[in-house]
Design an enzyme around this catalytic site. Structure first.
Site, PDB file in Angstrom:
ATOM      1  N   ALA A  34       5.891 -13.264  -5.348  1.00 17.84           N
ATOM      2  CA  ALA A  34       6.327 -11.912  -5.666  1.00 17.84           C
ATOM      3  C   ALA A  34       7.520 -11.592  -4.771  1.00 17.84           C
ATOM      4  O   ALA A  34       7.589 -12.080  -3.645  1.00 17.84           O
ATOM      5  CB  ALA A  34       5.195 -10.927  -5.416  1.00 17.84           C
ATOM      6  N   THR A  35       8.446 -10.787  -5.292  1.00 18.88           N
ATOM      7  CA  THR A  35       9.706 -10.639  -4.559  1.00 18.88           C
ATOM      8  C   THR A  35       9.920  -9.271  -3.931  1.00 18.88           C
ATOM      9  O   THR A  35       9.213  -8.954  -2.985  1.00 18.88           O
ATOM     10  CB  THR A  35      10.878 -11.090  -5.440  1.00 18.88           C
ATOM     11  OG1 THR A  35      10.755 -10.472  -6.706  1.00 18.88           O
ATOM     12  CG2 THR A  35      10.831 -12.583  -5.638  1.00 18.88           C
ATOM     13  N   THR A  36      10.833  -8.439  -4.430  1.00 20.27           N
ATOM     14  CA  THR A  36      11.317  -7.325  -3.606  1.00 20.27           C
ATOM     15  C   THR A  36      10.559  -6.006  -3.793  1.00 20.27           C
ATOM     16  O   THR A  36      10.259  -5.604  -4.915  1.00 20.27           O
ATOM     17  CB  THR A  36      12.814  -7.093  -3.912  1.00 20.27           C
ATOM     18  OG1 THR A  36      13.462  -8.355  -3.815  1.00 20.27           O
ATOM     19  CG2 THR A  36      13.427  -6.119  -2.944  1.00 20.27           C
TER      20      THR A  36
ATOM     21  N   ALA B 137      15.821 -14.213  -7.207  1.00 21.48           N
ATOM     22  CA  ALA B 137      14.374 -14.079  -7.367  1.00 21.48           C
ATOM     23  C   ALA B 137      13.942 -12.651  -7.667  1.00 21.48           C
ATOM     24  O   ALA B 137      12.775 -12.393  -7.932  1.00 21.48           O
ATOM     25  CB  ALA B 137      13.665 -14.570  -6.107  1.00 21.48           C
TER      26      ALA B 137
END
Lengths: 240, 280
Positions: free
Chosen positions: B52-54, B227
């Site tokens: 999972a990113t930002t 991403a």
């Protein structure tokens, strides 16, 4: 070394049951009843900190009478049971039936195996999508379970309270009307008992809420509901 | 006693006067169910597990907004384009995850039960500090997995009922807990999001403005980090925004986020770098 006297098992069980009944009869009463939007719990309990009515899970609540430390222990065990099951499987897999079964097994084992039975009586209730899918289970000190419909009274003067409920209870009443019937029934514990909002512990499982359906009602809200049903019944009686 | 109590009564450990913590209870009853208690050998880096990113969080007078993009990546592949990474922790707080998605989601679920369990056992809500500390403990329990590359780092934000303000807490993989002021971002695109937040945040933001700041910052993160996913106008997939105020946790409806996202994208046609901050 002295030998213990022989006591017949029948006598032993009877003594234990009498002991538990006496303990329960000393306490004040609790009623649980269905209304149009869910299940209502009303306890004659002036304490704001020591609850007789509690949330177990999303749709499930718990009511108890008798010895506080004993039913509190069962309540904590019930919350753990529900949270462990909901975490292992899914929230929808936690049911009042499963919890009532677990309580019944535990209470039954305590009643026969331990030196002293628990002096408690419990209700485990689960609100459904409509009144016909509501579930109310009543558990007694020896582990017996009864599947109840409509209303339940338990505690000190349970018979007098149940008689009053039987007369006043109707299916599909509003919350205000159900509360009025419940409070009236609890006042039948003694000849001159008057119960104000501050002396009541009131909570609902409201099927129209989201996710966690259990809510306690504040004294202000209780007064408001009782005033509304008093107006309603006054109007009804003038119409007659 | 490892079997479930179904039909067999409640096991003794259920009746003990133990902790009000669900994680501690589970550790005593079924330790293998806790995320950190699985023994893994070697490194998990080569497994290409989704990440999972930002995540960004922005305070405003009266509360805090938390927002996350919708992308999960596994190496160079987009593993999921509509993943949700921002969750209610309880009525007055939110938790969002960056890092190994699977463990993050499991930890979120455990944290949600942890807070609800405490509330039911004790009959009161934990303080915001108390909640933040519990989350730190859960992350600390995952240290072994983190050493093998399965790192998860959440961001926690909530409304402090005693102080009447929104607060943000960030964490490191070892369970270190840090209170952040004004705004914060975590995850792969967090560097770019932070730069954006720094220029756009003001102490007197309204709630509506704070939402715009979040969407702008996520756009800037997606602009420079492969991403992080930007608003997907063709599919109608927009960031998840949650607002936490004295009214409690509320997920902003997709239509409202969609309106903000479309306005932000529209403005970028004329100014691809986003709004200009004044030079002096």
């Amino acid at each position: 070394m002295s030998m213990p006297f022989y006591v017949a098992p029948e006598q032993q069980m009877k003594d234990r049951a009498d002991y538990a009944r006496k303990g329960i009869a000393r306490g004040r009463s609790v009623v649980v009843l269905q209304y149009d939007d869910g299940i209502l719990f009303v306890a004659d309990n002036p304490s704001r900190a020591l609850h007789k009515i509690s949330e177990i899970y999303d749709r499930i609540a718990f009511a108890a009478v008798g010895k506080y430390n004993e039913f509190e222990q069962l309540r904590l065990a019930g919350v753990r049971y529900a949270d462990v099951n909901g975490y292992m499987y899914d929230r929808s897999d936690v049911t009042a039936r499963g919890l009532a079964n677990a309580y019944a097994q535990s209470l039954g084992a305590i009643f026969t195996e331990q030196t002293k039975p628990y002096e408690v009586e419990l209700v485990v209730a689960e609100v459904g999508d409509d009144a016909s899918s509501d579930q109310i289970y009543r558990l007694t000190f020896d582990g017996s379970v009864a599947d109840e419909h409509g209303f339940v009274a338990m505690g000190g003067a349970a018979d007098a309270v149940a008689t009053a409920l039987k007369e006043g209870y109707r299916d599909g009443e509003s919350l205000a009307e159900a509360l009025r019937v419940a409070v009236h029934a609890l006042q039948q514990q003694d000849a001159d008992r008057v119960l104000e909002a501050e002396k009541l512990e009131v909570a609902v499982l409201d099927r129209n809420r989201d996710r966690r359906l259990f809510r306690r009602l504040t004294p202000t809200r209780i007064d408001e509901l009782l005033a509304r049903s008093a107006d309603g019944s006054a109007e009804a009686s003038t119409e007659e | 006693m490892a079997s479930m109590p179904m039909g067999g009564g409640l096991p003794g450990v259920f009746m003990n006067s133990g902790p009000s913590s669900f994680a501690d209870f589970l550790g005593a009853y079924r330790p293998e169910l806790l995320p950190g208690n699985r023994v893994a050998q070697g490194s998990a880096e080569h497994l290409n597990i989704p990440h999972a990113t930002t995540i960004v969080a922005v305070t405003f007078p009266g509360g805090v907004i938390m927002a996350g993009d919708r992308r999960a990546t596994a190496g160079n592949v987009i593993a999921q384009r509509d993943i949700e990474k921002v969750f209610p922790a309880d009525e007055y707080s939110a938790v969002a995850i960056a890092g190994t998605a699977g463990i993050g989601l499991e930890m979120t679920r455990l944290f949600q039960v942890e807070l609800e369990h405490y509330e039911k056992m004790e009959g009161r809500l934990l303080s915001l500090e108390g909640k933040a500390n519990r989350l730190a403990t859960l992350i600390r329990g995952n240290l072994g997995m983190a050493m093998q590359g399965l790192v998860v780092v959440p961001l926690f934000a909530g409304y402090d009922l005693e102080k009447g303000v929104g607060r943000i807490f960030s964490y490191d993989a070892a369970g270190g807990r840090y209170e952040e002021h004004d705004f914060h971002s975590i995850g792969s695109g967090s560097v770019f999001a932070r730069g954006s937040l720094k220029k756009l945040w003001r102490p007197d933001l309204s709630e509506a403005d704070a939402r715009i700041v979040c969407v702008q910052a996520l756009y800037d993160a997606a602009d420079d980090d492969s991403a992080t996913g930007g608003p997907d106008l063709t599919r109608g997939i927009f960031p998840v925004l949650a607002s936490i105020t004295d009214d409690g946790f509320r997920r902003v409806p997709d239509e409202e986020v969609g309106d903000v996202a479309r306005a932000v994208v529209e403005a970028r046609y004329s100014s691809p770098g986003g709004p200009n901050a004044p030079l002096r």
